[in-house]
Design an enzyme around this catalytic site. Structure first.
Site, short mmCIF file in Angstrom:
data_model
loop_
_atom_site.label_atom_id
_atom_site.label_comp_id
_atom_site.label_asym_id
_atom_site.label_seq_id
_atom_site.Cartn_x
_atom_site.Cartn_y
_atom_site.Cartn_z
N TRP A 73 -7.48 -7.99 0.24
CA TRP A 73 -6.49 -8.83 0.95
C TRP A 73 -7.08 -9.38 2.25
CZ3 TRP A 73 -4.48 -7.68 5.85
CH2 TRP A 73 -4.71 -6.38 6.33
N HIS A 129 -5.60 1.08 15.67
CA HIS A 129 -5.26 2.39 15.08
C HIS A 129 -6.50 3.22 14.80
CE1 HIS A 129 -1.11 1.21 13.26
NE2 HIS A 129 -0.98 1.72 14.46
N HIS A 145 -9.45 -4.59 12.93
CA HIS A 145 -8.31 -5.47 13.19
C HIS A 145 -7.54 -4.91 14.39
CE1 HIS A 145 -7.13 -2.38 10.29
NE2 HIS A 145 -5.99 -2.35 10.96
N VAL A 146 -6.83 -5.80 15.07
CA VAL A 146 -6.08 -5.40 16.27
C VAL A 146 -4.61 -5.74 16.05
CG1 VAL A 146 -5.82 -5.83 18.76
CG2 VAL A 146 -8.11 -5.82 17.74
N TYR A 174 -10.48 -0.18 6.61
CA TYR A 174 -11.68 -0.05 7.44
C TYR A 174 -12.43 -1.38 7.60
CZ TYR A 174 -10.70 4.86 7.68
OH TYR A 174 -10.09 6.06 7.95
P1 M7G Z 1 -4.02 -0.17 9.71
O1 M7G Z 1 -4.08 0.37 11.09
O2 M7G Z 1 -5.29 -0.23 8.92
O3 M7G Z 1 -3.02 0.65 8.81
O4 M7G Z 1 -3.39 -1.60 9.82
P2 M7G Z 1 -1.50 1.09 8.94
O5 M7G Z 1 -0.94 0.49 10.17
O6 M7G Z 1 -0.87 0.56 7.67
O7 M7G Z 1 -1.57 2.57 8.96
C1 M7G Z 1 -3.43 -2.54 8.79
C2 M7G Z 1 -2.32 -3.53 9.05
O8 M7G Z 1 -2.43 -4.58 8.10
C3 M7G Z 1 -0.94 -2.88 8.86
O9 M7G Z 1 -0.14 -3.13 9.99
C4 M7G Z 1 -0.42 -3.55 7.59
O10 M7G Z 1 0.98 -3.71 7.60
C5 M7G Z 1 -1.15 -4.87 7.57
N1 M7G Z 1 -1.34 -5.41 6.21
C6 M7G Z 1 -1.65 -4.71 5.10
N2 M7G Z 1 -1.76 -5.57 4.05
C7 M7G Z 1 -2.07 -5.17 2.69
C8 M7G Z 1 -1.52 -6.84 4.50
C9 M7G Z 1 -1.49 -8.12 3.88
O11 M7G Z 1 -1.71 -8.30 2.68
N3 M7G Z 1 -1.22 -9.18 4.71
C10 M7G Z 1 -0.96 -9.01 6.05
N4 M7G Z 1 -0.68 -10.11 6.77
N5 M7G Z 1 -0.98 -7.81 6.66
C11 M7G Z 1 -1.26 -6.72 5.88
#
Ligand code: M7G
Length: 327
Positions: free
Chosen positions: A165, A258, A267-268, A264
């Site tokens: 994604w 996080h 991202h912020v 991994y």
């Molecule tokens: P993380 O800190 O890796 O994980 O953040 P967590 O917060 O879920 O524990 C990843 C961020 O990416 C999260 O805030 C998710 O809601 C967001 N995210 C995940 N996916 C699969 C997608 C997506 O397909 N599109 C968008 N725009 N955000 C996503």
């Protein structure tokens, strides 16, 4: 009032609908999201988690004629001024439960347009997704640099969520119309867009995510002084883009990383300060300004520091730490 028009919901005969859904599934092959129009083909297996405080429920199930498990996450949306303006009027149904003196208790049914439930569907869902959304006991692990190298890193190289994604966003294949800002620089650039957790409709639960163009930065642990220009760029341009588009000043934003992340690829997170977004607590969030400051003071701070993180009891990473007698 024009704003209050009911959304017309087309009603299809059940038999026609079933045939149409199955033909769609056949024609579109693997991707459920190109054909999913309702939940008539969804079979619920169990509730994974349920929070009355967050008004969310997470359900595990499957779709007829499709292999594997699916997750459906439902979340009631916050109120906002637009909803109030358009619902507290004669177009909606107000049912009285009872009254007592000056107190009246009612059930209120806003029009379809204003009673939407935010819905996330994950299909096919892996066992790791299921563990992520399942409510269970959690533990705090104090990860030293040595434990990172010997336990966490080998584990996450073996078992991690797909980053497809992320690649789709960075290559402009998905969510292109949702992008709020892009800096295309391969070294310090990023794409800023609404997080999956935000429908982008009201600032009360504003949640955006900045995904870096540079590949290979797994997490906070990897960050050092080489990444300062990238981090400062995300902070400066992210704040500016959010202020321009949503009118929120940087003093009302929570900007953080996080640890451990689920994904991994660096991202912020940008959330509205008044919003208690999931994952904002001390055991998981590292404020971007402090990250920048720590690296400014000590270039290899994140390679030397003990970083605490939270892990669910059924996750393999926890089992790995438990097996070694660390928790
Ligand atoms: P993380 O800190 O890796 O994980 O953040 P967590 O917060 O879920 O524990 C990843 C961020 O990416 C999260 O805030 C998710 O809601 C967001 N995210 C995940 N996916 C699969 C997608 C997506 O397909 N599109 C968008 N725009 N955000 C996503």
């Amino acid at each position: 009032m024009a704003d209050c028009e009911e959304v017309q919901v087309e009603v299809e005969e059940p038999a026609t609908k079933k045939a149409r859904v199955q033909a769609d599934i056949k024609e579109c092959g693997e991707n459920l999201h190109t054909v999913l129009k309702d939940f008539s083909e969804f079979q619920q297996t169990r509730i994974l988690s349920d929070s009355s405080q967050r008004k969310t429920i997470c359900i595990e199930g499957s779709f007829n004629n499709r292999e594997g498990k699916a997750i459906v996450l439902l979340e009631k949306k916050p109120f906002n001024e637009e909803i109030l303006k358009n619902t507290l009027n004669s177009n909606c149904v107000l049912q009285k439960e009872f009254s007592n003196d000056i107190y009246g208790f009612y059930e209120f049914f806003p029009s379809v347009k204003y009673s939407g439930i935010k819905t996330t569907v994950i299909y096919p869902a892996t066992e790791k997704h299921i563990r992520k959304y399942q409510s269970q006991d959690i533990h705090l692990i104090e990860e030293t640099p040595e434990l990172y190298e010997s336990v966490t890193l080998p584990h996450l190289q073996k078992e991690k969520f797909s980053l497809q994604w992320v690649t789709n966003i960075l290559e402009h294949k998905s969510e292109t119309d949702r992008v709020v800002f892009e800096d295309p620089s391969p070294e310090i650039g990023f794409i800023l867009l609404p997080d999956l957790k935000w429908d982008g409709k009201q600032i009360e639960d504003l949640y955006l995510v900045a995904i870096v163009h540079q590949r290979g930065i797994k997490s906070l642990r990897d960050l050092n002084s080489c990444h300062l220009p990238l981090l400062k760029n995300i902070k400066g341009k992210g704040i500016k883009a959010i202020e321009e588009k949503y009118g929120i000043p940087c003093s009302q934003l929570r900007i953080y990383i996080h640890y451990q992340p689920s994904f991994y690829h660096l991202h912020v997170h940008f959330t509205y300060l008044k919003y208690d977004a999931p994952g904002i607590h001390a055991e998981k969030s590292h404020i971007l300004s402090s990250v920048i400051d720590n690296i400014d003071l000590m270039p290899d701070y994140y390679q030397k520091a003990t970083l605490p993180f939270v892990v669910k009891e059924t996750e393999n990473l926890f089992l790995e730490y438990e097996r070694r007698g660390i928790v």
